[in-house]
Design a protein around this motif. Sequence first.
Motif, PDB file in Angstrom:
ATOM      1  N   LEU A  12       0.834  -1.527  -0.266  1.00  0.00           N
ATOM      2  CA  LEU A  12      -0.139  -0.066  -0.170  1.00  0.00           C
ATOM      3  C   LEU A  12       1.153   1.131  -0.061  1.00  0.00           C
ATOM      4  O   LEU A  12       1.852   1.561   1.082  1.00  0.00           O
ATOM      5  N   LEU A  54     -10.629   4.928   5.952  1.00  0.00           N
ATOM      6  CA  LEU A  54      -9.807   3.995   4.857  1.00  0.00           C
ATOM      7  C   LEU A  54      -9.523   2.755   6.221  1.00  0.00           C
ATOM      8  O   LEU A  54      -9.215   2.122   6.047  1.00  0.00           O
ATOM      9  N   ARG A  57     -11.948   0.315   6.019  1.00  0.00           N
ATOM     10  CA  ARG A  57     -11.917  -0.674   5.357  1.00  0.00           C
ATOM     11  C   ARG A  57     -10.855  -1.747   3.793  1.00  0.00           C
ATOM     12  O   ARG A  57     -11.038  -2.204   3.850  1.00  0.00           O
ATOM     13  N   LEU A  58      -9.828  -1.060   4.923  1.00  0.00           N
ATOM     14  CA  LEU A  58      -8.584  -1.959   4.689  1.00  0.00           C
ATOM     15  C   LEU A  58      -8.611  -3.459   5.119  1.00  0.00           C
ATOM     16  O   LEU A  58      -8.398  -4.654   5.087  1.00  0.00           O
ATOM     17  N   LEU A  65      -1.222  -6.777   4.641  1.00  0.00           N
ATOM     18  CA  LEU A  65      -1.286  -5.145   4.615  1.00  0.00           C
ATOM     19  C   LEU A  65       0.455  -4.411   4.923  1.00  0.00           C
ATOM     20  O   LEU A  65       1.216  -5.363   5.836  1.00  0.00           O
ATOM     21  N   PHE A 164     -11.868  -0.150  -3.725  1.00  0.00           N
ATOM     22  CA  PHE A 164     -12.423  -1.121  -2.779  1.00  0.00           C
ATOM     23  C   PHE A 164     -12.759  -2.996  -3.309  1.00  0.00           C
ATOM     24  O   PHE A 164     -12.414  -4.299  -2.946  1.00  0.00           O
TER      25      PHE A 164
END
Length: 179
Positions: A12, A54, A57-58, A65, A164
């Motif tokens: 990311l 965010l 949601r991630l 991640l 997303f």
Amino acid sequence: MTGRPPLPLLFLDIDGPLIPFGGTHREYPAPDGAGPAAAGAAANPLLARLDPALGPRLLALPCELVWATTWMADANTDVAPAIGLPALPVLDPPELSEHRQRADERRGLHWKTRALVGLAGARPFAWVDDEITAADRAWVAAHHEGPALLHRVDPRTGLTDADFAALDHWLRGAGAARG
């Protein structure tokens, strides 16, 4: 007894995907309900553009991640707390000779490309960035053994609902077809 294979990685970037840029402050007001400013907000006013929604949601995506950003360790001190993420692993820049760096730049290969393929090994991964090029896609296709999604985000808008949805679909489909 066999264990579950590891989740796909999601590399990311911050500038562009999480912090939209390229417009005026009027085009990027602070999100509604934005919490207290991140520790580095005074030093970097762009942090006010972070949307705290965010992070959840991630975290809901079926992946592990990893920061892939020039923010390096500052991503964990300045960005992660502002959007509700825990400290994440950080992709280190590759140690390349000056000759190799220049050759990669001439080919249009991003500095992150070799490093994320190296870190991923054969593991599936998605890469979310606003600077992904055809050269990056070709290099990953030629050098990565597993499934990979190189998802380019419009830096003027950052991650959107459509982004997303595409990430979730891929991570549950091709990204989940691992092991």
